[in-house]
Design a protein around this motif. Structure first.
Motif, PDB file in Angstrom:
ATOM      1  N   TYR A  98       1.935   6.946  65.908  1.00 39.48           N
ATOM      2  CA  TYR A  98       2.654   8.103  67.654  1.00 39.48           C
ATOM      3  C   TYR A  98       0.293   7.357  68.298  1.00 39.48           C
ATOM      4  CZ  TYR A  98      -0.609  10.588  65.180  1.00 39.48           C
ATOM      5  OH  TYR A  98      -1.330  11.594  64.633  1.00 39.48           O
ATOM      6  N   THR A 125       0.920  12.825  73.897  1.00 39.33           N
ATOM      7  CA  THR A 125       1.869  11.637  73.031  1.00 39.33           C
ATOM      8  C   THR A 125       2.467  10.832  73.037  1.00 39.33           C
ATOM      9  OG1 THR A 125       0.602  13.444  71.897  1.00 39.33           O
ATOM     10  CG2 THR A 125       1.824  11.932  70.370  1.00 39.33           C
ATOM     11  N   TYR A 176       5.490   9.031  70.872  1.00 40.18           N
ATOM     12  CA  TYR A 176       5.613   8.963  69.506  1.00 40.18           C
ATOM     13  C   TYR A 176       6.763   7.776  68.820  1.00 40.18           C
ATOM     14  CZ  TYR A 176       4.212  13.167  67.668  1.00 40.18           C
ATOM     15  OH  TYR A 176       3.762  14.446  67.749  1.00 40.18           O
TER      16      TYR A 176
END
Length: 176
Positions: free
Chosen positions: A47, A114, A116
């Motif tokens: 990530y 974030t 991923y």
């Protein structure tokens, strides 16, 4: 999750007449599978997090150029945004940005976002192809039809046989 070529191969479709519809259906089915299974299929080891990520059109833009770790065709899941959390497929990587398969809401950098990498199990491909095939074969707008003694109803819900094939990938959902 699955490519158009894989869907066509599994469903044994050789002509190109439904290619655009298949391309349109793949992200729709992907989002359904994620919601139905309560499983984002995130790779917790791969990530990228930054507070310099923004969104414009079909682009994810990063001031740190950390998006170069992603590659074309990769499945990603975005979290931490105001309006753009969700699953995407990377279509292009260039100059500190990635293009995705869906349009996003304009959002400037500032929040910690974030991204991923997603890893879908190979076993999902058959279920997803069958879901796309089910949608391709539906007669839109017809809820029932009768001709003499013959009667048929169409449902837009996926058959239990398809939904049962998703069962191994479901995560428990706790409701408070």
């Amino acid at each position: 999750m699955i490519t158009r070529a894989e869907v066509k191969n599994i469903l044994q479709i050789s002509d190109t007449g439904k290619d655009d519809t298949i391309e349109t259906m793949i992200p729709i089915v992907r989002d359904f599978v994620i919601g139905y299974c309560n499983n984002k299929f995130l790779n917790d080891n791969k990530y990228y997090t930054s507070n310099l990520i923004g969104f414009y059109g079909d682009k994810v833009i990063d001031g740190n150029s950390g998006l170069a770790t992603f590659s074309v065709g990769m499945n990603i899941y975005i979290t931490g945004s105001d309006n753009n959390d969700g699953a995407y497929t990377v279509k292009q990587v260039a100059d500190g940005s990635i293009r995705t398969d869906k349009q996003m809401t304009l959002e400037t950098a500032g929040e910690s976002i974030t991204i991923y990498q997603v890893q879908y199990p190979e076993g999902l491909k058959l279920a997803v192809a069958n879901m796309v095939g089910f949608q391709l074969n539906q007669t839109q707008g017809v809820t029932s039809e009768s001709i003499g003694d013959y009667s048929v109803s169409y449902s837009m819900n996926y058959p239990d046989s398809i939904l049962q094939s998703l069962r191994p990938y479901k995560k428990v959902k706790f409701v408070w």
